[in-house]
Every structure is written in C-alpha cells, then in structure tokens.
Design an enzyme around this catalytic site. Sequence first.
Site, short mmCIF file in Angstrom:
data_model
loop_
_atom_site.label_atom_id
_atom_site.label_comp_id
_atom_site.label_asym_id
_atom_site.label_seq_id
_atom_site.Cartn_x
_atom_site.Cartn_y
_atom_site.Cartn_z
N LYS A 49 0.83 -1.21 0.00
CA LYS A 49 0.00 0.00 0.00
C LYS A 49 0.86 1.26 0.00
O LYS A 49 0.62 2.21 -0.74
CB LYS A 49 -0.93 0.00 1.21
CG LYS A 49 -1.57 1.37 1.54
CD LYS A 49 -2.38 1.94 0.37
CE LYS A 49 -2.71 3.41 0.55
NZ LYS A 49 -3.66 3.70 1.58
N CYS B 65 -2.17 11.50 1.88
CA CYS B 65 -1.48 10.22 1.65
C CYS B 65 -0.12 10.40 0.98
O CYS B 65 0.91 10.02 1.53
CB CYS B 65 -2.34 9.29 0.80
SG CYS B 65 -3.89 8.83 1.58
#
Length: 378
Positions: free
Chosen positions: A173, A227
Amino acid sequence: TQSIRDYKCACYDVTAQEGLEKAIKDGNLTTDKNLEHYGNLVDIMFVTVGTPTTTDNRVDYSQLFAALNDLCKINLKGKLIILRSTIPPKTTTDIVIPFLESKTSLEIGKDFGVAMCPERILEGQAMKELYELPEIIGGTNEITNKIVTELFKIINPNKEFLYTSPSGAELSKLFNNIYRYISFALSNELAIWAEKYGLDAGELIRLANYKYPRGQIPIPGFVGGPCLSKDGIFLDNNTTFSSIVSTAWKLNESIPQHIVNNIKKVAGNLVGKKITVLGLSFKSGSDDLRNSPSVKLVETLKHTGAYVLVHDPYVRNTEELLDVLKSPDIVIIATNHKDFLNHISEIKHSGTKIIYDVWSMFKKEDFEGIKYFKFGKG
C-alpha cells in the site's frame, strides 16, 4: 458521528454522498459512540482511523491507539478486526496484535483474528473503486483470509483478491503511493530544468509521452494530500541511509516556495501587493485541505507581506470569486479545479497585471494583454 447522522459525507464525493443517504434511509447504517454496546453485537470490525505524521515527520499512532483501546473494552473472543489504515510495515504484527493480546489476555489466531487490508481508493472515486479494485489481504492465518474474502464478495462477487502477509500488505500500500509521489517529483524536476533552459515542460512532456510505450510522465504541479506527501516518510524515517523518498519529498515540498520565487522575479517585492489565489484544496474537485501545497503557498505569500485573498469553489469559508477578482495585482491558479476554465473572462477583466498558472490550465492567448506565466516554462 453527528455529520453522518445529518446525512453529510466527510469530504466532497457525489456518489459517496448518495450512498450515505441511501444507507441511512434503508436502515443499513447506524452510528453510535457507545462501542461497548454495539461492539458485542457484531462479529467483524473495521479500523479506518487516520495515521498522520507528527511535526518531526514520524507516524502519529494516537488515533490508532485510541481505536484499539476502545476495541479492548468489548469481548473480542471470536471476532475479526480488519485494519484499513495506512501504516508502516510491522505495525500489525509488532504493535497492533501485541497491544490487543496484552490488553485482553486473548491469543491471536485462537481467540480472535486480525487482517491488514489496506484501503487504496482515490478520494472522490470511493464508491467506484471500492467496487472495482482488487483487495490486498494480509491475514494472520488462512481462516482469517477466507472470512475477509467472503466479506468483500458481498460488495462485488467478482472482486479479485491478492494474499500476502500483514507486513506485505502494509508495504505494498505504501508503495502504491510512493511510486506516484516520486513520479510527480521527477515531473516537477523536469519543470524546473525546463525553466532553467527557457523551455516549456508541458510541451516536452507531450513530446516524450506521444505514442511512447514505456511510461507516461505526469503533468508537473503541486503534490500533496493526506497520503502522497506522508506515506514515504513512514519508511524514510525508519532507515539510516539516504532514501530517494526524502529527495522527492524535499523537491515536492519546495514547489510552493519555488512558485513564490518565480513570481518575485517578475513582480518584484510583494509587500502590500494584492494577490488572489484560486484553489486551496490539494486536488481538483476536492474540498480536502490536508497537506495541501496551496495552503502552504498562501502562508508563504503572507510571509512576504502580500495581501492574500483566496477563493475555492469546494472549500467553505473562502471568499466569493467576484470578490477576490476586484483589481488584484496578481492572480495565481493554485488548484486545478475544472470550474476555473469557465471563468476566463472574469479573470481576464479583473484588472490583474500578472497571472501565474501552476497547472498549465490555460494558454497565454486566453489572457491577451496580461503577463501570463506558468510553472515549468522558462
């Protein structure tokens, strides 16, 4: 909790808003702060808390620990906990599981299950990608993997699944985001080189990408958000060597200052100048201000002594477009909202002397008689 009860999605997402309203009206979604009551009525629990960085760019586990503490207030025997938050490798095995075992005196794999299944959806495309994207499942055993698989098949019976360890799920991820972040940094470096040599980065990228099968260079511009700008730092701060991530981070984080320096070369001292910034969120079509380079740009401009006005059609408490376009000295297009393409006339007739386009949204011909500059063009 209250915003969900009021049918309000946490961020701007049309389809997610529609889904939220339908779920509440159909009785499929309830909210309550009393986890001890509802926790004992369910078998599977998702942890989707934020994992921001601290002031020294280390992972902030406070929200995660708060969620784990709440989970430990209920009987976890026979239950499955699915982690969706972005976390550094080994967090599940070295922090989450030991924490839960020590607080509950239960044993992982015997009494309860834990799986790391990172959420990888794009903000603004949540409903579409939740349905379409393959799920990476990092369970602690085969039983856990099977349960998680069957759960996500409820969303889409044809959904694809990829299996790995919890740490493998965590690292994969991170690198989904790190890969994009570094590619944007390379594009921004190209833009700076193009400025140095009096060239147009946008045109160079068009030439390089045209029918070329090995990689497409993205458009240069601001890189931020909750992010991309932090995930690589999770890894970089756990190493003793110089990582390419830190170089990319330094370059991307310096772009707002670079933009201000470019403007000062043209406009001179900015003290007292009226500067209009169009766009405050970190990406097009979003109201999210977390780690937004446009916010950093505004603060940098204020530090020069400029008088700064901000309009963003998606962000509440910013000023109206016509108000910020009353005789500014400089207009900066800071976020690539498509809405701005409909306001060329208003920008052109605002009386501004200089337009700086961070995203190359416009053309010089759109603003005849005004000094038009863009990031990446010398």
